[in-house]
Design a protein around this motif. Structure first.
Motif, PDB file in Angstrom:
ATOM      1  N   UNK A   1       2.091  -5.339   5.880  1.00  0.00           N
ATOM      2  CA  UNK A   1       1.164  -5.431   4.754  1.00  0.00           C
ATOM      3  C   UNK A   1       1.423  -6.666   3.910  1.00  0.00           C
ATOM      4  N   UNK A   2       0.408  -7.080   3.205  1.00  0.00           N
ATOM      5  CA  UNK A   2       0.531  -8.146   2.215  1.00  0.00           C
ATOM      6  C   UNK A   2       0.195  -7.523   0.871  1.00  0.00           C
ATOM      7  N   UNK A   3       1.026  -7.747  -0.126  1.00  0.00           N
ATOM      8  CA  UNK A   3       0.776  -7.181  -1.446  1.00  0.00           C
ATOM      9  C   UNK A   3      -0.199  -8.062  -2.201  1.00  0.00           C
ATOM     10  N   UNK A   4      -1.223  -7.451  -2.751  1.00  0.00           N
ATOM     11  CA  UNK A   4      -2.232  -8.154  -3.523  1.00  0.00           C
ATOM     12  C   UNK A   4      -2.296  -7.518  -4.902  1.00  0.00           C
ATOM     13  N   UNK A   5      -2.098  -8.321  -5.939  1.00  0.00           N
ATOM     14  CA  UNK A   5      -2.161  -7.820  -7.314  1.00  0.00           C
ATOM     15  C   UNK A   5      -3.526  -8.156  -7.876  1.00  0.00           C
ATOM     16  N   UNK A   6      -4.267  -7.141  -8.308  1.00  0.00           N
ATOM     17  CA  UNK A   6      -5.588  -7.334  -8.886  1.00  0.00           C
ATOM     18  C   UNK A   6      -5.667  -6.575 -10.210  1.00  0.00           C
ATOM     19  N   UNK A   7      -6.377  -7.141 -11.156  1.00  0.00           N
ATOM     20  CA  UNK A   7      -6.648  -6.411 -12.388  1.00  0.00           C
ATOM     21  C   UNK A   7      -7.908  -5.587 -12.178  1.00  0.00           C
ATOM     22  N   UNK A   8      -8.123  -4.622 -13.044  1.00  0.00           N
ATOM     23  CA  UNK A   8      -9.344  -3.821 -12.954  1.00  0.00           C
ATOM     24  C   UNK A   8     -10.564  -4.719 -13.115  1.00  0.00           C
ATOM     25  N   UNK A   9     -10.485  -5.679 -14.006  1.00  0.00           N
ATOM     26  CA  UNK A   9     -11.613  -6.596 -14.220  1.00  0.00           C
ATOM     27  C   UNK A   9     -11.925  -7.386 -12.950  1.00  0.00           C
TER      28      UNK A   9
ATOM     29  N   UNK B   1     -11.374  -6.487  -9.883  1.00  0.00           N
ATOM     30  CA  UNK B   1     -11.991  -5.577  -8.919  1.00  0.00           C
ATOM     31  C   UNK B   1     -13.447  -5.287  -9.288  1.00  0.00           C
ATOM     32  N   UNK B   2     -13.708  -5.101 -10.571  1.00  0.00           N
ATOM     33  CA  UNK B   2     -15.094  -4.853 -11.017  1.00  0.00           C
ATOM     34  C   UNK B   2     -15.996  -6.041 -10.689  1.00  0.00           C
ATOM     35  N   UNK B   3     -15.506  -7.259 -10.922  1.00  0.00           N
ATOM     36  CA  UNK B   3     -16.298  -8.459 -10.629  1.00  0.00           C
ATOM     37  C   UNK B   3     -16.635  -8.569  -9.141  1.00  0.00           C
ATOM     38  N   UNK B   4     -15.763  -8.043  -8.297  1.00  0.00           N
ATOM     39  CA  UNK B   4     -16.000  -8.059  -6.847  1.00  0.00           C
ATOM     40  C   UNK B   4     -16.745  -6.815  -6.372  1.00  0.00           C
ATOM     41  N   UNK B   5     -17.131  -5.962  -7.327  1.00  0.00           N
ATOM     42  CA  UNK B   5     -17.819  -4.696  -7.042  1.00  0.00           C
ATOM     43  C   UNK B   5     -16.988  -3.791  -6.126  1.00  0.00           C
ATOM     44  N   UNK B   6     -15.666  -3.774  -6.392  1.00  0.00           N
ATOM     45  CA  UNK B   6     -14.747  -2.918  -5.651  1.00  0.00           C
ATOM     46  C   UNK B   6     -14.425  -1.687  -6.495  1.00  0.00           C
TER      47      UNK B   6
ATOM     48  N   UNK C   1     -12.641   1.132  -8.710  1.00  0.00           N
ATOM     49  CA  UNK C   1     -11.575   1.133  -9.715  1.00  0.00           C
ATOM     50  C   UNK C   1     -11.346   2.569 -10.176  1.00  0.00           C
ATOM     51  N   UNK C   2     -10.263   2.784 -10.894  1.00  0.00           N
ATOM     52  CA  UNK C   2      -9.982   4.104 -11.449  1.00  0.00           C
ATOM     53  C   UNK C   2      -9.839   5.171 -10.369  1.00  0.00           C
ATOM     54  N   UNK C   3     -10.416   6.345 -10.613  1.00  0.00           N
ATOM     55  CA  UNK C   3     -10.337   7.471  -9.671  1.00  0.00           C
ATOM     56  C   UNK C   3     -10.876   7.097  -8.290  1.00  0.00           C
ATOM     57  N   UNK C   4     -11.911   6.255  -8.251  1.00  0.00           N
ATOM     58  CA  UNK C   4     -12.509   5.859  -6.969  1.00  0.00           C
ATOM     59  C   UNK C   4     -11.572   4.986  -6.139  1.00  0.00           C
ATOM     60  N   UNK C   5     -10.529   4.431  -6.764  1.00  0.00           N
ATOM     61  CA  UNK C   5      -9.599   3.549  -6.061  1.00  0.00           C
ATOM     62  C   UNK C   5      -8.351   4.275  -5.575  1.00  0.00           C
ATOM     63  N   UNK C   6      -8.217   5.553  -5.864  1.00  0.00           N
ATOM     64  CA  UNK C   6      -7.046   6.308  -5.435  1.00  0.00           C
ATOM     65  C   UNK C   6      -6.931   6.316  -3.911  1.00  0.00           C
ATOM     66  N   UNK C   7      -5.709   6.360  -3.371  1.00  0.00           N
ATOM     67  CA  UNK C   7      -5.539   6.397  -1.918  1.00  0.00           C
ATOM     68  C   UNK C   7      -6.279   7.566  -1.288  1.00  0.00           C
ATOM     69  N   UNK C   8      -6.904   7.327  -0.161  1.00  0.00           N
ATOM     70  CA  UNK C   8      -7.615   8.333   0.632  1.00  0.00           C
ATOM     71  C   UNK C   8      -8.801   8.945  -0.112  1.00  0.00           C
ATOM     72  N   UNK C   9      -9.366   8.238  -1.083  1.00  0.00           N
ATOM     73  CA  UNK C   9     -10.494   8.752  -1.862  1.00  0.00           C
ATOM     74  C   UNK C   9     -11.691   9.080  -0.976  1.00  0.00           C
ATOM     75  N   UNK C  10     -11.878   8.324   0.095  1.00  0.00           N
ATOM     76  CA  UNK C  10     -13.027   8.555   0.971  1.00  0.00           C
ATOM     77  C   UNK C  10     -12.851   9.783   1.862  1.00  0.00           C
ATOM     78  N   UNK C  11     -11.652  10.332   1.926  1.00  0.00           N
ATOM     79  CA  UNK C  11     -11.393  11.527   2.727  1.00  0.00           C
ATOM     80  C   UNK C  11     -10.657  12.560   1.866  1.00  0.00           C
ATOM     81  N   UNK C  12     -11.392  13.277   1.003  1.00  0.00           N
ATOM     82  CA  UNK C  12     -10.739  14.191   0.060  1.00  0.00           C
ATOM     83  C   UNK C  12      -9.900  15.282   0.723  1.00  0.00           C
ATOM     84  N   UNK C  13     -10.273  15.713   1.923  1.00  0.00           N
ATOM     85  CA  UNK C  13      -9.489  16.746   2.601  1.00  0.00           C
ATOM     86  C   UNK C  13      -8.094  16.225   2.935  1.00  0.00           C
ATOM     87  N   UNK C  14      -8.024  15.008   3.445  1.00  0.00           N
ATOM     88  CA  UNK C  14      -6.731  14.411   3.774  1.00  0.00           C
ATOM     89  C   UNK C  14      -5.976  14.070   2.489  1.00  0.00           C
TER      90      UNK C  14
END
Length: 118
Positions: free
Chosen positions: A41-49, A51-56, A58-71
């Motif tokens: 892996x490569x570590x990438x440090x991003x601020x919330x701002x 990420x927002x500018x890139x339309x990525x 943030x917050x709860x939506x950025x938590x690990x495995x957010x796209x697979x709530x069962x896992x």
């Protein structure tokens, strides 16, 4: 590390172990998302701002495995709560841990002097 020493026993720039002299940090764990090792892996440090500018996400939506709530529930269970209401989170530290302190000192985006030492 597989040598038995933690990440704080390894030089943050050259990765060599101060405890036993092994040449580099070799993780003994796998990423929950891709099953790759830390070294893959490569570590990438991003601020919330940033990420927002890139339309990525943030917050709860950025938590690990957010796209697979069962896992996510299997991996982190009970919304991060252990039985009895305890949390799996690390306790608050009034002073940042060494890796965070180094990032803040050396990374220009976090108020540091910028750049890593050779």
């Amino acid at each position: 590390c597989k040598c038995g020493h933690g990440h704080e026993d390894h030089d943050p720039n050259r990765l060599g172990c101060r405890g036993c002299g092994c040449p580099s940090y070799s993780s003994a764990w796998l990423c929950t998302v891709c099953e790759g090792k830390w070294e893959d892996h490569e570590t990438l440090w991003e601020t919330e701002e940033e990420r927002r500018l890139q339309r990525l996400p943030v917050g709860q939506a950025f938590l690990p495995l957010q796209s697979t709530p069962e896992i996510q529930e299997i991996a982190f269970g009970q919304g991060g709560q252990a039985p009895g209401g305890r949390t799996y989170a690390l306790p608050h530290r009034p002073k940042p841990e060494r890796s965070v302190k180094l990032m803040m000192e050396r990374c220009p985006h976090y108020g540091g002097a910028g750049g890593l030492e050779d």
